[in-house]
Design a protein around this motif. Sequence first.
Motif, PDB file in Angstrom:
ATOM      1  N   CYS A   1       0.874  -1.168   0.000  1.00 54.78           N
ATOM      2  CA  CYS A   1       0.000   0.000   0.000  1.00 54.78           C
ATOM      3  C   CYS A   1       0.919   1.228   0.000  1.00 54.78           C
ATOM      4  CB  CYS A   1      -0.940   0.003   1.207  1.00 54.78           C
ATOM      5  SG  CYS A   1      -0.157   0.111   2.820  1.00 54.78           S
ATOM      6  N   ILE A   2       0.416   2.331  -0.445  1.00 53.09           N
ATOM      7  CA  ILE A   2       1.233   3.536  -0.562  1.00 53.09           C
ATOM      8  C   ILE A   2       1.825   3.922   0.791  1.00 53.09           C
ATOM      9  CG2 ILE A   2       1.205   5.980  -1.200  1.00 53.09           C
ATOM     10  CD1 ILE A   2       0.864   4.059  -3.583  1.00 53.09           C
ATOM     11  N   PHE A   3       1.034   3.834   1.849  1.00 53.17           N
ATOM     12  CA  PHE A   3       1.510   4.203   3.186  1.00 53.17           C
ATOM     13  C   PHE A   3       2.736   3.387   3.586  1.00 53.17           C
ATOM     14  CE2 PHE A   3       1.617   3.488   7.764  1.00 53.17           C
ATOM     15  CZ  PHE A   3       1.752   4.794   8.215  1.00 53.17           C
ATOM     16  N   HIS A   4       2.667   2.067   3.480  1.00 54.06           N
ATOM     17  CA  HIS A   4       3.786   1.229   3.909  1.00 54.06           C
ATOM     18  C   HIS A   4       4.973   1.319   2.952  1.00 54.06           C
ATOM     19  CE1 HIS A   4       0.868  -0.745   6.684  1.00 54.06           C
ATOM     20  NE2 HIS A   4       1.871  -0.404   7.454  1.00 54.06           N
ATOM     21  N   TYR A   5       4.721   1.530   1.699  1.00 55.56           N
ATOM     22  CA  TYR A   5       5.816   1.728   0.741  1.00 55.56           C
ATOM     23  C   TYR A   5       6.639   2.936   1.157  1.00 55.56           C
ATOM     24  CZ  TYR A   5       8.030   2.059  -3.882  1.00 55.56           C
ATOM     25  OH  TYR A   5       8.925   2.113  -4.916  1.00 55.56           O
ATOM     26  N   GLN A   6       5.968   4.034   1.470  1.00 58.37           N
ATOM     27  CA  GLN A   6       6.673   5.246   1.890  1.00 58.37           C
ATOM     28  C   GLN A   6       7.319   5.053   3.255  1.00 58.37           C
ATOM     29  OE1 GLN A   6       3.517   8.098   1.602  1.00 58.37           O
ATOM     30  NE2 GLN A   6       3.891   8.477  -0.577  1.00 58.37           N
ATOM     31  N   GLN A   7       6.631   4.393   4.165  1.00 56.40           N
ATOM     32  CA  GLN A   7       7.162   4.182   5.504  1.00 56.40           C
ATOM     33  C   GLN A   7       8.424   3.310   5.471  1.00 56.40           C
ATOM     34  OE1 GLN A   7       5.040   1.480   8.158  1.00 56.40           O
ATOM     35  NE2 GLN A   7       5.207   3.021   9.784  1.00 56.40           N
ATOM     36  N   LEU A   8       8.400   2.236   4.707  1.00 51.68           N
ATOM     37  CA  LEU A   8       9.559   1.353   4.632  1.00 51.68           C
ATOM     38  C   LEU A   8      10.734   2.049   3.945  1.00 51.68           C
ATOM     39  CD1 LEU A   8       7.678  -1.945   3.806  1.00 51.68           C
ATOM     40  CD2 LEU A   8       8.877  -1.409   5.928  1.00 51.68           C
ATOM     41  N   PHE A   9      10.456   2.916   2.988  1.00 52.61           N
ATOM     42  CA  PHE A   9      11.528   3.679   2.351  1.00 52.61           C
ATOM     43  C   PHE A   9      12.167   4.633   3.361  1.00 52.61           C
ATOM     44  CE2 PHE A   9      13.024   7.567   0.337  1.00 52.61           C
ATOM     45  CZ  PHE A   9      13.981   7.056  -0.506  1.00 52.61           C
ATOM     46  N   ARG A  10      11.349   5.333   4.128  1.00 52.10           N
ATOM     47  CA  ARG A  10      11.872   6.310   5.093  1.00 52.10           C
ATOM     48  C   ARG A  10      12.675   5.644   6.198  1.00 52.10           C
ATOM     49  NH1 ARG A  10       6.697   9.221   4.403  1.00 52.10           N
ATOM     50  NH2 ARG A  10       5.895   7.788   5.955  1.00 52.10           N
ATOM     51  N   ARG A  11      12.350   4.406   6.528  1.00 48.71           N
ATOM     52  CA  ARG A  11      13.032   3.712   7.626  1.00 48.71           C
ATOM     53  C   ARG A  11      14.547   3.654   7.390  1.00 48.71           C
ATOM     54  NH1 ARG A  11      10.636  -1.854   8.796  1.00 48.71           N
ATOM     55  NH2 ARG A  11       8.935  -0.560   9.562  1.00 48.71           N
ATOM     56  N   LYS A  12      14.982   3.359   6.174  1.00 47.38           N
ATOM     57  CA  LYS A  12      16.411   3.242   5.872  1.00 47.38           C
ATOM     58  C   LYS A  12      16.893   4.283   4.873  1.00 47.38           C
ATOM     59  CE  LYS A  12      17.427  -0.494   8.232  1.00 47.38           C
ATOM     60  NZ  LYS A  12      18.533  -0.657   9.137  1.00 47.38           N
ATOM     61  N   GLY A  13      15.971   4.979   4.222  1.00 46.88           N
ATOM     62  CA  GLY A  13      16.376   6.003   3.269  1.00 46.88           C
ATOM     63  C   GLY A  13      16.680   5.476   1.884  1.00 46.88           C
ATOM     64  N   ASN A  14      16.406   4.207   1.646  1.00 50.77           N
ATOM     65  CA  ASN A  14      16.589   3.658   0.300  1.00 50.77           C
ATOM     66  C   ASN A  14      15.641   2.482   0.106  1.00 50.77           C
ATOM     67  OD1 ASN A  14      17.990   1.024   0.892  1.00 50.77           O
ATOM     68  ND2 ASN A  14      19.483   2.410   1.802  1.00 50.77           N
ATOM     69  N   TYR A  15      15.447   2.120  -1.132  1.00 46.97           N
ATOM     70  CA  TYR A  15      14.472   1.075  -1.454  1.00 46.97           C
ATOM     71  C   TYR A  15      14.979  -0.325  -1.153  1.00 46.97           C
ATOM     72  CZ  TYR A  15      11.556   4.556  -3.652  1.00 46.97           C
ATOM     73  OH  TYR A  15      10.763   5.638  -3.872  1.00 46.97           O
ATOM     74  N   ASP A  16      16.265  -0.526  -1.090  1.00 45.49           N
ATOM     75  CA  ASP A  16      16.776  -1.872  -0.855  1.00 45.49           C
ATOM     76  C   ASP A  16      16.714  -2.260   0.619  1.00 45.49           C
ATOM     77  OD1 ASP A  16      17.386  -2.379  -3.560  1.00 45.49           O
ATOM     78  OD2 ASP A  16      19.254  -1.259  -3.373  1.00 45.49           O
ATOM     79  N   GLU A  17      17.427  -1.544   1.463  1.00 43.13           N
ATOM     80  CA  GLU A  17      17.477  -1.894   2.886  1.00 43.13           C
ATOM     81  C   GLU A  17      16.122  -1.772   3.562  1.00 43.13           C
ATOM     82  OE1 GLU A  17      21.700  -1.065   4.849  1.00 43.13           O
ATOM     83  OE2 GLU A  17      20.656   0.736   4.168  1.00 43.13           O
ATOM     84  N   GLY A  18      15.353  -0.759   3.196  1.00 41.71           N
ATOM     85  CA  GLY A  18      14.040  -0.572   3.799  1.00 41.71           C
ATOM     86  C   GLY A  18      13.112  -1.742   3.547  1.00 41.71           C
ATOM     87  N   PHE A  19      13.334  -2.451   2.461  1.00 40.78           N
ATOM     88  CA  PHE A  19      12.469  -3.571   2.100  1.00 40.78           C
ATOM     89  C   PHE A  19      13.163  -4.914   2.300  1.00 40.78           C
ATOM     90  CE2 PHE A  19      10.682   0.094   0.133  1.00 40.78           C
ATOM     91  CZ  PHE A  19       9.323  -0.094   0.271  1.00 40.78           C
ATOM     92  N   GLY A  20      14.277  -4.925   3.052  1.00 42.58           N
ATOM     93  CA  GLY A  20      14.922  -6.180   3.424  1.00 42.58           C
ATOM     94  C   GLY A  20      15.849  -6.784   2.383  1.00 42.58           C
ATOM     95  N   HIS A  21      16.334  -5.985   1.447  1.00 42.07           N
ATOM     96  CA  HIS A  21      17.261  -6.475   0.430  1.00 42.07           C
ATOM     97  C   HIS A  21      18.623  -5.828   0.631  1.00 42.07           C
ATOM     98  CE1 HIS A  21      13.915  -8.189  -1.828  1.00 42.07           C
ATOM     99  NE2 HIS A  21      13.272  -7.046  -1.662  1.00 42.07           N
ATOM    100  N   ALA A  22      19.667  -6.461   0.113  1.00 45.01           N
ATOM    101  CA  ALA A  22      20.993  -5.852   0.146  1.00 45.01           C
ATOM    102  C   ALA A  22      20.995  -4.633  -0.761  1.00 45.01           C
ATOM    103  CB  ALA A  22      22.048  -6.858  -0.327  1.00 45.01           C
ATOM    104  N   GLN A  23      21.739  -3.610  -0.349  1.00 44.15           N
ATOM    105  CA  GLN A  23      21.806  -2.409  -1.178  1.00 44.15           C
ATOM    106  C   GLN A  23      22.413  -2.733  -2.529  1.00 44.15           C
ATOM    107  OE1 GLN A  23      23.745   0.953   0.465  1.00 44.15           O
ATOM    108  NE2 GLN A  23      21.993   1.543   1.688  1.00 44.15           N
TER     109      GLN A  23
END
Length: 81
Positions: free
Chosen positions: A39-61
């Motif tokens: 959902c848009i809310f969690h997509y943005q929240q997970l991005f903000r948690r680490k500041g990038n799309y990889d780490e925020g979503f549990g992937h290696a940078q």
Amino acid sequence: MEKITADKYFFHKACFCCKHCKKKLSMYSYAPLNGEFYCIFHYQQLFRRKGNYDEGFGHAQHKDRWLLKNAADLVHDESEA
């Protein structure tokens, strides 16, 4: 049953939900990343948690893969010299 097509994937309407909170998604309320849907809310929240799309979503940078490849290339080049 109705089907939804999102990012080349097919879903039953009831199965198209956020990976994080399981909220049902619509064609106007989702964000895809690496074959997973949020959902848009969690997509943005997970991005903000680490500041990038990889780490925020549990992937290696992604840059770490470049660094490993460059290090391997340097070792290979030095062994040829």
